[in-house]
Write a protein that holds these residues in place. Sequence first.
Motif, PDB file in Angstrom:
ATOM      1  N   LEU A   8      41.221  46.720  33.685  1.00 15.66           N
ATOM      2  CA  LEU A   8      41.997  46.359  34.872  1.00 15.66           C
ATOM      3  C   LEU A   8      41.083  46.030  36.043  1.00 15.66           C
ATOM      4  CD1 LEU A   8      44.859  49.032  34.735  1.00 15.66           C
ATOM      5  CD2 LEU A   8      45.032  46.583  34.227  1.00 15.66           C
ATOM      6  N   ALA A  12      41.108  42.386  37.864  1.00 14.72           N
ATOM      7  CA  ALA A  12      41.427  42.256  39.291  1.00 14.72           C
ATOM      8  C   ALA A  12      40.295  41.602  40.072  1.00 14.72           C
ATOM      9  CB  ALA A  12      41.731  43.633  39.880  1.00 14.72           C
ATOM     10  N   VAL A 311      45.208  46.281  42.416  1.00 11.86           N
ATOM     11  CA  VAL A 311      45.052  46.721  41.023  1.00 11.86           C
ATOM     12  C   VAL A 311      43.660  47.295  40.817  1.00 11.86           C
ATOM     13  CG1 VAL A 311      45.076  45.979  38.612  1.00 11.86           C
ATOM     14  CG2 VAL A 311      46.741  45.022  40.238  1.00 11.86           C
TER      15      VAL A 311
END
Length: 566
Positions: A8, A12, A311
């Motif tokens: 993640l 991001a 995020v």
Amino acid sequence: MKRLLHLLLFLALVPSLLALFPRLQAERPGPVVLLLDAEAVREEAKTQGKSLLEALAAYRALGVNGVAFPERFVKDWVANGVLLYRQGRELQEEGLPARPGWFYLKGDPKLLALLERAYALPSEKLGPWLGFPVDVQGFPAFYDLKEIAAAKAQGFYVAVRPINQRLRRLDPELPLVPKEADAVVFAGLEALGYPYRLEEARALVRRPVALIEGTPQPGFQAFREAGVLRLFSLRYEWQLTLSPEEAADKYTLAARERGHQLLYLRPYPYPQETARLLARLKEGLRASHIPLGTPRPRDFAPSPLRYAAWVGVGAGLGLLALGLPVYGPWVAFLLLLLALGYAGSQAGALLAALVFPVLGFLGPRNGLWLWARSLGYALMGAVFLSALGSSPAAVLGLAPFKGVSLTLLVPPLLVALSFLEKDFKEALARLYAHPLRLGEVALGGLALALLAFALLRRGNDAPLVPELELKLRSFLQDLMVRPRFKEVFGHALFPLALLLPWPRYLQNALLFLAGLGVASILNTFSHFHTPLLISLFRVLNGALLGLLLGLIGVILVRRLRTWWLG
């Protein structure tokens, strides 16, 4: 779980980088204006028997392309012979029916007509005399409009400096901001119309307004819609303590590393020194590829891609929660509450600044990989911080980042927390029973003193900046984008801590101080008014210089240790 959070994080990162493009486009350096103070030049011109415009023409040949006209006072017109000033009792003695407690002016009919409508005061006409019930010598009294028009006709960039005064009328028909003006630089410590007539003043100011570095002006925010230009000037008393070359370097630095577009100049007492100032300044701007010209307000629309940085910040917070040996989830939750409660709309940026300097310390101590890992996480956090915090107001310096001190205080404490063992109760019991040594007390005191020193001497004007450091700063600024000393110091400690056989407690102490240097990276990027690329070069220069000094320190310590042990 950690693999998912890292995925993640990297997913991001790409949109967050793309979100920075509008800011990078707006931060392109230049053009800048060399803005000369008209009143300072006027005094110089008088000593040479020249008019203001003749003196300005001479400066035009030296590269000056702008002139700032401070609003004149009634007493200035009196001193120049444009107006005569008498007290009412004096006119009574001359046989005129003047009021004894009033004050009277006579002279240029056009100027008197403007002054009659300029103030919220009773007035009376007594033949050629205009009277007021209070002494108006210290009241603002417009400009020499012919001079402004002539300067504009000669191609100068013109700025005007209106004065806020509670009794002046903000009448659109009065020349508070002449039509020839390219920019408005509010004189004094308040914006025009502050505090109760800002709406009236805003209707008069249809030109970009100058944000003066180091001079907060209440009410300035009301004029943001007209556009904002950043202005740098030196207090004249301080300028006189500097050589022309030193002063010029400060102006060049302001244009190159802080995005200033208006460089407000005052001549030295000797023309030769002013010529040296201008020559060095033009040379510095040329070397920095900053052109002279007509500046435009720097504005941009933040990209919607910036929300992807949330995020990344959330993934970083999750890695912190999993990586801390004790109470990780609780610490992460408290940091989230702190950021939301304290920073509000800047909560994501503050979280990035608090979390990412710590993540590199949560892995194994595998030599300089720990340094590289810490630097990588810090730069990743800088991307998220910049994406979430780069609003036009923040970049202009109108909305300071909330939590600057926290960015230097909280991350080192979290690094220290990461040193605890999972069975921290037993570790604390061993620590309590540990025999105290004078050397350990001295090292602990030194660590706390260095932390306090770093917090108390934030900024260029901090009271605890040593004179030697100021000279070294100036030297480094001539060579490169100067790194921050906290970062150089922190990076230098990584090799010393990781490549030498210290006891565990001493290695922890060195890494704690190194954590302060890593935290300073995010602190650097939190100064949004500094161009983004300048912050990046500052951080990279600090990392490379600090690592080099640290490796040299390792060699020296090893040789010293060999000599000591015989």
